[in-house]
Design an enzyme around this catalytic site. Sequence first.
Site, mmCIF file in Angstrom:
data_model
loop_
_atom_site.group_PDB
_atom_site.id
_atom_site.type_symbol
_atom_site.label_atom_id
_atom_site.label_comp_id
_atom_site.label_asym_id
_atom_site.label_seq_id
_atom_site.Cartn_x
_atom_site.Cartn_y
_atom_site.Cartn_z
ATOM 1 C CD1 TRP A 1 -2.395 -1.756 0.044
ATOM 2 C CD2 TRP A 1 -3.193 -1.056 2.018
ATOM 3 N NE1 TRP A 1 -3.571 -2.421 0.283
ATOM 4 C CE2 TRP A 1 -4.084 -2.012 1.483
ATOM 5 C CE3 TRP A 1 -3.484 -0.479 3.260
ATOM 6 C CZ2 TRP A 1 -5.248 -2.399 2.157
ATOM 7 C CZ3 TRP A 1 -4.640 -0.863 3.926
ATOM 8 C CH2 TRP A 1 -5.514 -1.808 3.382
ATOM 9 C CB SER B 1 3.102 -1.184 -14.057
ATOM 10 O OG SER B 1 3.569 0.103 -13.723
ATOM 11 N N GLY C 1 4.968 1.878 -10.778
ATOM 12 C CA GLY C 1 4.041 3.015 -10.751
ATOM 13 C C GLY C 1 3.960 3.780 -12.060
ATOM 14 C CD GLU D 1 8.589 -4.170 -6.765
ATOM 15 O OE1 GLU D 1 7.365 -4.266 -6.872
ATOM 16 O OE2 GLU D 1 9.131 -3.319 -6.054
HETATM 17 P P1 PGA Z 1 3.197 -0.644 -8.731
HETATM 18 O O1 PGA Z 1 4.184 -0.793 -7.481
HETATM 19 O O2 PGA Z 1 2.380 -1.904 -8.789
HETATM 20 O O3 PGA Z 1 2.368 0.573 -8.408
HETATM 21 O O4 PGA Z 1 4.047 -0.463 -9.930
HETATM 22 C C1 PGA Z 1 4.820 -2.013 -7.214
HETATM 23 C C2 PGA Z 1 5.760 -1.827 -6.056
HETATM 24 O O5 PGA Z 1 6.355 -0.761 -5.925
HETATM 25 O O6 PGA Z 1 5.929 -2.742 -5.243
#
Ligand code: PGA
Length: 235
Positions: free
Chosen positions: A15, A199, A169, A163
């Site tokens: 979150w 994302s 994001g 990631e």
């Molecule tokens: P996101 O973030 O799904 O909004 O890209 C993933 C994360 O930062 O763990």
Amino acid sequence: MKISNGVKPLIVANWKCNPKTLTEAKELFEGIKKEVKSVKNIETVICPPFVWIAKLKGLKLGGQNCYCEECGPYTGEISPLMLKDLKCKYVIIGHSERRIHLNETDEMINKKLKAALNAELTPILCVGEKKGENAEEIIENQLKSDLQEISEKDLKKIIITYEPVWAIGTGDFCEADKAKEILEFIKNKLNNKILYGGSVNSEIAKNYIDVGFNGLLIGGASLKADEFIKIVKNV
Ligand code: PGA
């Protein structure tokens, strides 16, 4: 629903610094809980901001970070033992937002991983490259430094999340086939659970499980109950 390597896919909601009020946090949590509690073969974990953790009950919980000491004169920090005491099972460590905005170094991340393991939390370690960087080189270095001097037995308990920083994001997710190359790269080094994050939405979530990831770390899409529920149900 697909069970990769006989292990339930793990869907983790990050979150971040959201939502703004406890009322909203409870509403989001209860909305998610109502629907995902009955979903079999998927493990769902919610990582809310620290201040809401004690108020949310009925789903597995995790912290978004922790400090590397059990307690003491460290103003503003939260220890892994405190998270454990609030019934958290997991803790995200080394998220790129902390590496970038809070200057968290691999050395700190290594200490935090050890502290989390000592407290019997399962760490979810985030690694990944920035735009233009060589993913394999960056991840190799991050894993080498972050996992230094961790025993074989403890090492196995750590969940690794790929990631790519450029995908977080931005809506610019890393295609599952491309992410699979990194999955294979990490798998060649470690026999751990590996998640993808960046994302992810309900349309593409399943693709990552299909190429072999053991789960997903979801940011933005975990703040919309309906979308998050769809992700959990679609994988
Ligand atoms: P996101 O973030 O799904 O909004 O890209 C993933 C994360 O930062 O763990």
